[in-house]
Scaffold this motif. Structure first.
Motif, PDB file in Angstrom:
ATOM      1  N   HIS A 102       0.835  -1.197   0.000  1.00 28.63           N
ATOM      2  CA  HIS A 102       0.000   0.000   0.000  1.00 28.63           C
ATOM      3  C   HIS A 102       0.876   1.256   0.000  1.00 28.63           C
ATOM      4  O   HIS A 102       0.575   2.230  -0.687  1.00 28.63           O
ATOM      5  N   ARG A 103       1.933   1.228   0.775  1.00 30.02           N
ATOM      6  CA  ARG A 103       2.840   2.378   0.826  1.00 30.02           C
ATOM      7  C   ARG A 103       3.458   2.633  -0.537  1.00 30.02           C
ATOM      8  O   ARG A 103       3.493   3.768  -1.005  1.00 30.02           O
ATOM      9  N   ARG A 104       3.949   1.582  -1.198  1.00 32.58           N
ATOM     10  CA  ARG A 104       4.536   1.746  -2.534  1.00 32.58           C
ATOM     11  C   ARG A 104       3.518   2.308  -3.519  1.00 32.58           C
ATOM     12  O   ARG A 104       3.835   3.183  -4.324  1.00 32.58           O
ATOM     13  N   ALA A 105       2.299   1.815  -3.443  1.00 33.10           N
ATOM     14  CA  ALA A 105       1.259   2.310  -4.349  1.00 33.10           C
ATOM     15  C   ALA A 105       0.973   3.794  -4.090  1.00 33.10           C
ATOM     16  O   ALA A 105       0.875   4.588  -5.031  1.00 33.10           O
ATOM     17  N   MET A 106       0.869   4.182  -2.817  1.00 32.53           N
ATOM     18  CA  MET A 106       0.586   5.588  -2.501  1.00 32.53           C
ATOM     19  C   MET A 106       1.753   6.494  -2.894  1.00 32.53           C
ATOM     20  O   MET A 106       1.545   7.606  -3.378  1.00 32.53           O
ATOM     21  N   LEU A 107       2.974   6.034  -2.699  1.00 31.58           N
ATOM     22  CA  LEU A 107       4.133   6.826  -3.119  1.00 31.58           C
ATOM     23  C   LEU A 107       4.167   6.965  -4.639  1.00 31.58           C
ATOM     24  O   LEU A 107       4.536   8.023  -5.160  1.00 31.58           O
ATOM     25  N   ALA A 108       3.741   5.924  -5.358  1.00 35.69           N
ATOM     26  CA  ALA A 108       3.665   6.010  -6.818  1.00 35.69           C
ATOM     27  C   ALA A 108       2.607   7.019  -7.241  1.00 35.69           C
ATOM     28  O   ALA A 108       2.798   7.766  -8.211  1.00 35.69           O
ATOM     29  N   VAL A 109       1.504   7.081  -6.508  1.00 38.00           N
ATOM     30  CA  VAL A 109       0.452   8.061  -6.798  1.00 38.00           C
ATOM     31  C   VAL A 109       1.003   9.478  -6.590  1.00 38.00           C
ATOM     32  O   VAL A 109       0.803  10.361  -7.429  1.00 38.00           O
ATOM     33  N   LEU A 110       1.704   9.694  -5.482  1.00 38.61           N
ATOM     34  CA  LEU A 110       2.301  11.010  -5.214  1.00 38.61           C
ATOM     35  C   LEU A 110       3.297  11.390  -6.306  1.00 38.61           C
ATOM     36  O   LEU A 110       3.291  12.513  -6.809  1.00 38.61           O
ATOM     37  N   ASP A 111       4.143  10.447  -6.682  1.00 40.16           N
ATOM     38  CA  ASP A 111       5.150  10.692  -7.707  1.00 40.16           C
ATOM     39  C   ASP A 111       4.498  11.013  -9.055  1.00 40.16           C
ATOM     40  O   ASP A 111       4.904  11.938  -9.749  1.00 40.16           O
ATOM     41  N   ASP A 112       3.472  10.241  -9.407  1.00 37.67           N
ATOM     42  CA  ASP A 112       2.793  10.443 -10.681  1.00 37.67           C
ATOM     43  C   ASP A 112       2.095  11.801 -10.751  1.00 37.67           C
ATOM     44  O   ASP A 112       2.107  12.452 -11.788  1.00 37.67           O
ATOM     45  N   ALA A 113       1.497  12.213  -9.659  1.00 39.19           N
ATOM     46  CA  ALA A 113       0.742  13.470  -9.650  1.00 39.19           C
ATOM     47  C   ALA A 113       1.656  14.690  -9.677  1.00 39.19           C
ATOM     48  O   ALA A 113       1.260  15.746 -10.145  1.00 39.19           O
ATOM     49  N   GLY A 114       2.850  14.553  -9.166  1.00 38.78           N
ATOM     50  CA  GLY A 114       3.786  15.670  -9.163  1.00 38.78           C
ATOM     51  C   GLY A 114       3.713  16.481  -7.887  1.00 38.78           C
ATOM     52  O   GLY A 114       2.713  16.473  -7.161  1.00 38.78           O
ATOM     53  N   GLU A 115       4.791  17.185  -7.641  1.00 39.89           N
ATOM     54  CA  GLU A 115       4.944  17.943  -6.401  1.00 39.89           C
ATOM     55  C   GLU A 115       3.876  19.013  -6.206  1.00 39.89           C
ATOM     56  O   GLU A 115       3.462  19.290  -5.088  1.00 39.89           O
ATOM     57  N   ARG A 116       3.410  19.600  -7.293  1.00 34.86           N
ATOM     58  CA  ARG A 116       2.432  20.688  -7.144  1.00 34.86           C
ATOM     59  C   ARG A 116       1.096  20.222  -6.571  1.00 34.86           C
ATOM     60  O   ARG A 116       0.318  21.023  -6.079  1.00 34.86           O
ATOM     61  N   HIS A 117       0.829  18.909  -6.608  1.00 32.57           N
ATOM     62  CA  HIS A 117      -0.418  18.371  -6.075  1.00 32.57           C
ATOM     63  C   HIS A 117      -0.262  17.732  -4.701  1.00 32.57           C
ATOM     64  O   HIS A 117      -1.235  17.265  -4.124  1.00 32.57           O
ATOM     65  N   THR A 118       0.957  17.697  -4.165  1.00 28.86           N
ATOM     66  CA  THR A 118       1.228  16.968  -2.929  1.00 28.86           C
ATOM     67  C   THR A 118       0.352  17.429  -1.770  1.00 28.86           C
ATOM     68  O   THR A 118      -0.258  16.608  -1.087  1.00 28.86           O
ATOM     69  N   LEU A 119       0.276  18.712  -1.524  1.00 29.74           N
ATOM     70  CA  LEU A 119      -0.498  19.214  -0.382  1.00 29.74           C
ATOM     71  C   LEU A 119      -1.970  18.833  -0.510  1.00 29.74           C
ATOM     72  O   LEU A 119      -2.586  18.376   0.458  1.00 29.74           O
ATOM     73  N   SER A 120      -2.524  18.997  -1.684  1.00 24.62           N
ATOM     74  CA  SER A 120      -3.923  18.645  -1.909  1.00 24.62           C
ATOM     75  C   SER A 120      -4.149  17.146  -1.732  1.00 24.62           C
ATOM     76  O   SER A 120      -5.114  16.717  -1.092  1.00 24.62           O
ATOM     77  N   LEU A 121      -3.267  16.330  -2.300  1.00 25.68           N
ATOM     78  CA  LEU A 121      -3.367  14.876  -2.150  1.00 25.68           C
ATOM     79  C   LEU A 121      -3.320  14.473  -0.684  1.00 25.68           C
ATOM     80  O   LEU A 121      -4.133  13.664  -0.219  1.00 25.68           O
ATOM     81  N   GLN A 122      -2.383  15.039   0.056  1.00 23.93           N
ATOM     82  CA  GLN A 122      -2.208  14.653   1.456  1.00 23.93           C
ATOM     83  C   GLN A 122      -3.355  15.127   2.340  1.00 23.93           C
ATOM     84  O   GLN A 122      -3.839  14.372   3.190  1.00 23.93           O
ATOM     85  N   SER A 123      -3.803  16.357   2.163  1.00 22.37           N
ATOM     86  CA  SER A 123      -4.890  16.845   3.016  1.00 22.37           C
ATOM     87  C   SER A 123      -6.188  16.096   2.725  1.00 22.37           C
ATOM     88  O   SER A 123      -6.948  15.780   3.644  1.00 22.37           O
ATOM     89  N   ARG A 124      -6.428  15.751   1.455  1.00 25.45           N
ATOM     90  CA  ARG A 124      -7.631  14.978   1.128  1.00 25.45           C
ATOM     91  C   ARG A 124      -7.505  13.528   1.612  1.00 25.45           C
ATOM     92  O   ARG A 124      -8.510  12.904   1.941  1.00 25.45           O
ATOM     93  N   LEU A 125      -6.300  12.984   1.647  1.00 23.49           N
ATOM     94  CA  LEU A 125      -6.107  11.658   2.229  1.00 23.49           C
ATOM     95  C   LEU A 125      -6.485  11.690   3.712  1.00 23.49           C
ATOM     96  O   LEU A 125      -7.191  10.802   4.200  1.00 23.49           O
ATOM     97  N   CYS A 126      -6.049  12.712   4.412  1.00 24.02           N
ATOM     98  CA  CYS A 126      -6.417  12.860   5.832  1.00 24.02           C
ATOM     99  C   CYS A 126      -7.929  12.978   5.992  1.00 24.02           C
ATOM    100  O   CYS A 126      -8.511  12.398   6.914  1.00 24.02           O
ATOM    101  N   ARG A 127      -8.574  13.704   5.072  1.00 23.85           N
ATOM    102  CA  ARG A 127     -10.042  13.835   5.128  1.00 23.85           C
ATOM    103  C   ARG A 127     -10.709  12.485   4.888  1.00 23.85           C
ATOM    104  O   ARG A 127     -11.740  12.187   5.482  1.00 23.85           O
TER     105      ARG A 127
END
Length: 199
Positions: A102-127
Motif C-alpha cells: 500500500h505504501r509503494r502504491a501511494m508513493l507512486a500516486v504522489l510521484d505520478d501526480a507531481g509535487e504541485r499536487h502533494t499538499l492537496s493529495l495529502q490533506s484529502r487523504l487525511c479527510r
C-alpha cells in the motif's frame, strides 16, 4: 492476486485512458467536482473493482486510479483519498497503513501526480481517513492518529499535509477524529519536524 492477463488488460485500459486524461485538462472548471463525497466514493468503488484485492503493481494502481478519478470528474488531488477509500477503509486501515504494498502504491500516486499536487493529495487523504474512521466507522476514531502517524512515518504524509487537513474543518468533519488526533497535531507543531527521519 490478478493474473498477468488481468494486469495487461488493466494497463491496456490505462493506455486508452490517456486520451481521457488529456480530456480532463480540457474540462472547464465548472465541470470538475471539487469535494463531492459521492463522486469520491463512486471512484473508489470503480478502483476497487478494477484492482480486485491486489495493489502489488504500482503502475497498474496509478493507471486505474487515473481512470477512476477522471471518470468521476474529480481533480488530481483526490487520488490518494480514492485509493484509501478503495483499499484501506474500516477494519483494514490499521494493517494497510503499515503494508509495504500500500505504501509503494501511494508513493507512486504522489510521484505520478507531481509535487504541485502533494499538499492537496495529502490533506484529502487525511479527510478520507477522517470520513472513514469518524463517520463511516465511528468506533475507529481512536485509531485515526495511529493511521495518520504510520502514513507519516512511511513518507506518504508530511507535516504540511496533516496541518492543512487540520486547518480545514467543515460540517463533514468528525469531532471524535479531531480530538483523537490532537496529540499528533501537537507533536507535529512542537517537534518542528519535516519528516519522520528528523524525530
Amino acid at each position: 492476486m490478478p493474473s498477468a492477463a488481468d494486469l495487461a488488460d488493466a494497463l491496456e485500459i490505462a493506455e486508452e485512458e490517456e486520451v481521457v486524461e488529456g480530456q480532463e485538462a480540457a474540462a472547464t472548471a465548472a465541470d470538475v467536482v471539487e469535494d463531492d463525497l459521492s463522486a469520491v466514493l463512486t471512484a473508489a468503488e470503480a478502483l476497487s473493482e478494477g484492482l480486485g484485492k491486489s495493489v502489488s503493481n504500482p503502475s497498474a494502481v496509478v493507471a486505474l486510479l487515473r481512470a477512476a478519478q477522471t471518470r468521476a470528474m474529480l481533480r488530481v488531488g483526490h487520488r490518494l483519498a480514492i485509493f484509501y477509500l478503495a483499499c484501506m477503509r474500516g477494519p483494514l486501515s490499521l494493517s494497510a497503513s503499515e503494508s509495504a504494498e500500500h505504501r509503494r502504491a501511494m508513493l507512486a500516486v504522489l510521484d505520478d501526480a507531481g509535487e504541485r499536487h502533494t499538499l492537496s493529495l495529502q490533506s484529502r487523504l487525511c479527510r478520507a481517513v477522517e470520513y472513514d474512521l469518524g463517520v463511516e466507522h465511528p468506533d475507529g476514531a481512536r485509531v485515526s492518529p495511529v493511521v495518520l502517524r504510520r502514513l507519516f512515518d512511511g513518507h506518504v504524509l508530511d507535516k504540511e499535509g496533516i496541518e492543512a487537513w487540520a486547518a480545514t474543518e467543515d460540517s463533514s468533519s468528525s469531532a471524535a477524529v479531531r480530538t483523537a488526533c490532537a496529540p499528533l497535531l501537537r507533536w507535529l507543531k512542537e517537534a518542528e519536524v519535516e519528516g519522520p527521519e528528523e524525530e
